[in-house]
Design a protein around this motif. Structure first.
Motif, PDB file in Angstrom:
ATOM      1  N   SER A 107       0.842  -1.193   0.000  1.00 47.57           N
ATOM      2  CA  SER A 107       0.000   0.000   0.000  1.00 47.57           C
ATOM      3  C   SER A 107       0.879   1.245   0.000  1.00 47.57           C
ATOM      4  N   THR A 108       0.344   2.331  -0.542  1.00 44.24           N
ATOM      5  CA  THR A 108       1.107   3.579  -0.579  1.00 44.24           C
ATOM      6  C   THR A 108       1.491   4.029   0.819  1.00 44.24           C
ATOM      7  N   ALA A 109       0.541   3.936   1.753  1.00 41.09           N
ATOM      8  CA  ALA A 109       0.816   4.364   3.125  1.00 41.09           C
ATOM      9  C   ALA A 109       1.964   3.561   3.741  1.00 41.09           C
ATOM     10  N   MET A 110       1.979   2.248   3.501  1.00 40.24           N
ATOM     11  CA  MET A 110       3.037   1.417   4.059  1.00 40.24           C
ATOM     12  C   MET A 110       4.382   1.746   3.426  1.00 40.24           C
ATOM     13  N   LEU A 111       4.421   1.935   2.121  1.00 34.21           N
ATOM     14  CA  LEU A 111       5.687   2.217   1.455  1.00 34.21           C
ATOM     15  C   LEU A 111       6.256   3.576   1.854  1.00 34.21           C
ATOM     16  N   VAL A 112       5.375   4.525   2.169  1.00 38.94           N
ATOM     17  CA  VAL A 112       5.846   5.824   2.663  1.00 38.94           C
ATOM     18  C   VAL A 112       6.582   5.650   3.985  1.00 38.94           C
ATOM     19  N   VAL A 113       6.036   4.837   4.875  1.00 35.97           N
ATOM     20  CA  VAL A 113       6.698   4.587   6.161  1.00 35.97           C
ATOM     21  C   VAL A 113       7.964   3.763   5.946  1.00 35.97           C
ATOM     22  N   MET A 114       7.916   2.805   5.031  1.00 35.97           N
ATOM     23  CA  MET A 114       9.087   1.969   4.757  1.00 35.97           C
ATOM     24  C   MET A 114      10.283   2.815   4.330  1.00 35.97           C
ATOM     25  N   VAL A 123      14.825  -4.753   4.557  1.00 33.40           N
ATOM     26  CA  VAL A 123      15.066  -6.123   4.116  1.00 33.40           C
ATOM     27  C   VAL A 123      14.591  -7.118   5.164  1.00 33.40           C
ATOM     28  N   ALA A 124      14.941  -6.882   6.423  1.00 36.58           N
ATOM     29  CA  ALA A 124      14.552  -7.802   7.495  1.00 36.58           C
ATOM     30  C   ALA A 124      13.039  -7.900   7.618  1.00 36.58           C
ATOM     31  N   LEU A 125      12.362  -6.767   7.544  1.00 39.35           N
ATOM     32  CA  LEU A 125      10.909  -6.754   7.683  1.00 39.35           C
ATOM     33  C   LEU A 125      10.236  -7.480   6.522  1.00 39.35           C
ATOM     34  N   VAL A 126      10.649  -7.183   5.305  1.00 42.79           N
ATOM     35  CA  VAL A 126      10.029  -7.800   4.133  1.00 42.79           C
ATOM     36  C   VAL A 126      10.264  -9.305   4.109  1.00 42.79           C
ATOM     37  N   LEU A 127      11.499  -9.716   4.320  1.00 43.90           N
ATOM     38  CA  LEU A 127      11.807 -11.139   4.236  1.00 43.90           C
ATOM     39  C   LEU A 127      11.118 -11.938   5.347  1.00 43.90           C
ATOM     40  N   HIS A 128      11.045 -11.372   6.551  1.00 42.15           N
ATOM     41  CA  HIS A 128      10.426 -12.119   7.649  1.00 42.15           C
ATOM     42  C   HIS A 128       8.910 -12.013   7.655  1.00 42.15           C
ATOM     43  N   ASP A 129       8.381 -10.799   7.604  1.00 40.96           N
ATOM     44  CA  ASP A 129       6.935 -10.616   7.782  1.00 40.96           C
ATOM     45  C   ASP A 129       6.126 -10.915   6.528  1.00 40.96           C
ATOM     46  N   VAL A 130       6.715 -10.723   5.350  1.00 40.88           N
ATOM     47  CA  VAL A 130       5.977 -10.970   4.108  1.00 40.88           C
ATOM     48  C   VAL A 130       6.260 -12.360   3.563  1.00 40.88           C
ATOM     49  N   PHE A 131       7.541 -12.763   3.567  1.00 43.78           N
ATOM     50  CA  PHE A 131       7.915 -14.028   2.950  1.00 43.78           C
ATOM     51  C   PHE A 131       8.197 -15.149   3.945  1.00 43.78           C
ATOM     52  N   GLY A 132       8.158 -14.834   5.227  1.00 47.24           N
ATOM     53  CA  GLY A 132       8.315 -15.871   6.244  1.00 47.24           C
ATOM     54  C   GLY A 132       9.696 -16.481   6.338  1.00 47.24           C
ATOM     55  N   PHE A 133      10.731 -15.732   5.969  1.00 50.14           N
ATOM     56  CA  PHE A 133      12.092 -16.257   6.042  1.00 50.14           C
ATOM     57  C   PHE A 133      12.557 -16.339   7.496  1.00 50.14           C
ATOM     58  N   ARG A 157       9.075  -3.292  12.533  1.00 45.60           N
ATOM     59  CA  ARG A 157       7.670  -3.632  12.775  1.00 45.60           C
ATOM     60  C   ARG A 157       7.008  -2.602  13.669  1.00 45.60           C
ATOM     61  N   ALA A 158       7.751  -2.119  14.643  1.00 41.57           N
ATOM     62  CA  ALA A 158       7.207  -1.094  15.541  1.00 41.57           C
ATOM     63  C   ALA A 158       6.933   0.202  14.793  1.00 41.57           C
ATOM     64  N   ARG A 159       7.779   0.501  13.802  1.00 42.77           N
ATOM     65  CA  ARG A 159       7.619   1.743  13.035  1.00 42.77           C
ATOM     66  C   ARG A 159       6.397   1.680  12.128  1.00 42.77           C
ATOM     67  N   VAL A 160       6.107   0.505  11.580  1.00 42.36           N
ATOM     68  CA  VAL A 160       4.996   0.397  10.632  1.00 42.36           C
ATOM     69  C   VAL A 160       3.693  -0.018  11.309  1.00 42.36           C
ATOM     70  N   ALA A 161       3.734  -0.244  12.620  1.00 36.05           N
ATOM     71  CA  ALA A 161       2.548  -0.722  13.343  1.00 36.05           C
ATOM     72  C   ALA A 161       1.368   0.232  13.183  1.00 36.05           C
ATOM     73  N   GLU A 162       1.646   1.531  13.193  1.00 40.06           N
ATOM     74  CA  GLU A 162       0.562   2.508  13.095  1.00 40.06           C
ATOM     75  C   GLU A 162      -0.202   2.368  11.787  1.00 40.06           C
ATOM     76  N   VAL A 163       0.525   2.128  10.700  1.00 43.20           N
ATOM     77  CA  VAL A 163      -0.122   1.963   9.398  1.00 43.20           C
ATOM     78  C   VAL A 163      -0.974   0.700   9.390  1.00 43.20           C
ATOM     79  N   ARG A 164      -0.446  -0.370   9.946  1.00 43.96           N
ATOM     80  CA  ARG A 164      -1.171  -1.639   9.959  1.00 43.96           C
ATOM     81  C   ARG A 164      -2.447  -1.557  10.793  1.00 43.96           C
ATOM     82  N   GLU A 165      -2.439  -0.697  11.792  1.00 43.22           N
ATOM     83  CA  GLU A 165      -3.590  -0.601  12.677  1.00 43.22           C
ATOM     84  C   GLU A 165      -4.658   0.371  12.176  1.00 43.22           C
ATOM     85  N   ARG A 166      -4.330   1.171  11.171  1.00 42.92           N
ATOM     86  CA  ARG A 166      -5.313   2.124  10.660  1.00 42.92           C
ATOM     87  C   ARG A 166      -6.457   1.389   9.958  1.00 42.92           C
ATOM     88  N   PRO A 167      -7.686   1.838  10.161  1.00 39.67           N
ATOM     89  CA  PRO A 167      -8.797   1.249   9.410  1.00 39.67           C
ATOM     90  C   PRO A 167      -8.681   1.635   7.940  1.00 39.67           C
TER      91      PRO A 167
END
Length: 290
Positions: A107-114, A123-133, A157-167
């Motif tokens: 999402s645009t909002a997530m990539l802005v925070v990324m 890299v750590a966030l994408v590989l672990h949280d998205v691809f399960g490495f 993960r702590a930095r992007v938590a706000e985006v994930r929690e937004r409705p």
């Protein structure tokens, strides 16, 4: 696309979405992600894959390592970017040329925070949280330890938590608000625009120094409404269409067949809380003209 040589039996197209998806999430640009995908394909074509047990993981690992190197080398250029930075939009609708594994991470909002994360955190966030490495594999990519990689992912993960929690507003509501905003801006209807915006809404424009755009975020419903009306008066757009980018509806605005800006929004309780307008012609290129 066909592979030859040692990788002749590889079904590249079945793995390409994962390769491109990893690169795009890490880099935030379609152009660079396509370059990384091409490099991965060339290296896979020349490699002996007979002992590779999990080809998808091997390819994604290579994509992540290549993207990590690209991101680190581009850091100075990104830090000197003129004005606010928005990700290069990815067409995700039925007419999309690039297929990518879709979820909130594109999402645009997530990539802005990324973009605010360090290359290693991304890299750590994408590989672990998205691809399960597992973290031992991530550590190989980053050249650190599993414990260090775990800390990087946790911090990210702590930095992007706000985006994930937004409705997230529905597609129908998002499209309705975009069309209403367009109509009100065209009509010069300040009251209607203010009614569509949250009182503390934020407007972010990305021109990248290549097109006229606000160099700083604009805050407040009235200020944003006034800016929207003035931009319509100056540019006089003559065509609009709704496209799907990064998994959500966006409003593409044209003048003389040329795409002049792309609007995406975040909505809460029926009002726009964040309005993002991409004006940089280089980033608009993948969307195309009419």
């Amino acid at each position: 696309m066909e592979l030859t040589g040692t990788a002749a039996e590889v079904d590249w197209e079945s793995h390409r979405p994962a390769v491109f998806g990893a690169a795009y999430r890490i880099l935030g640009t379609v152009t660079e992600a396509e370059d990384v995908t091409q490099e991965v394909w060339l290296r896979a074509a020349a490699a002996d894959l007979s002992e590779v047990r999990d080809l998808r993981a091997w390819l994604v690992t290579l994509a992540a390592r290549t993207s990590y190197n690209v991101l680190r080398s581009a850091r100075v250029r990104r830090e000197s970017y003129v004005g606010p930075w928005l990700p290069e939009p990815l067409l995700t609708g039925p007419d999309a040329a690039a297929r990518v594994l879709l979820d909130e991470s594109v999402s645009t909002a997530m990539l802005v925070v990324m973009e605010t994360l360090t290359p290693a955190e991304r890299v750590a966030l994408v590989l672990h949280d998205v691809f399960g490495f597992p973290f031992d594999r991530i550590a190989e990519v980053l050249g650190n330890t599993p414990a260090a990689s775990r800390k990087l992912a946790s911090r990210a993960r702590a930095r992007v938590a706000e985006v994930r929690e937004r409705p997230r507003a529905s597609r129908a509501e998002t499209e309705r608000v975009l069309r209403a905003f367009k109509a009100a801006a065209e009509a010069g209807d300040m009251a209607a625009l203010v009614g569509l915006l949250h009182p503390e809404a934020v407007y972010v424009g990305d021109g990248g120094g290549r097109a006229v755009a606000a160099r700083r975020p604009v805050r407040g419903a009235e200020a944003i409404a006034l800016l929207a009306i003035r931009l319509v008066e100056i540019r006089r757009p003559d065509a609009f269409r709704i496209v799907e980018v990064n998994g959500q509806p966006a409003l593409a605005t044209y003048h003389g067949g040329e795409l002049v800006w792309l609007d995406t929004v975040e909505i809460a309780d029926g009002r726009v809380t964040t309005f993002r307008r991409l004006v940089n012609p280089e980033k608009l290129a993948p969307i195309g003209h009419i």
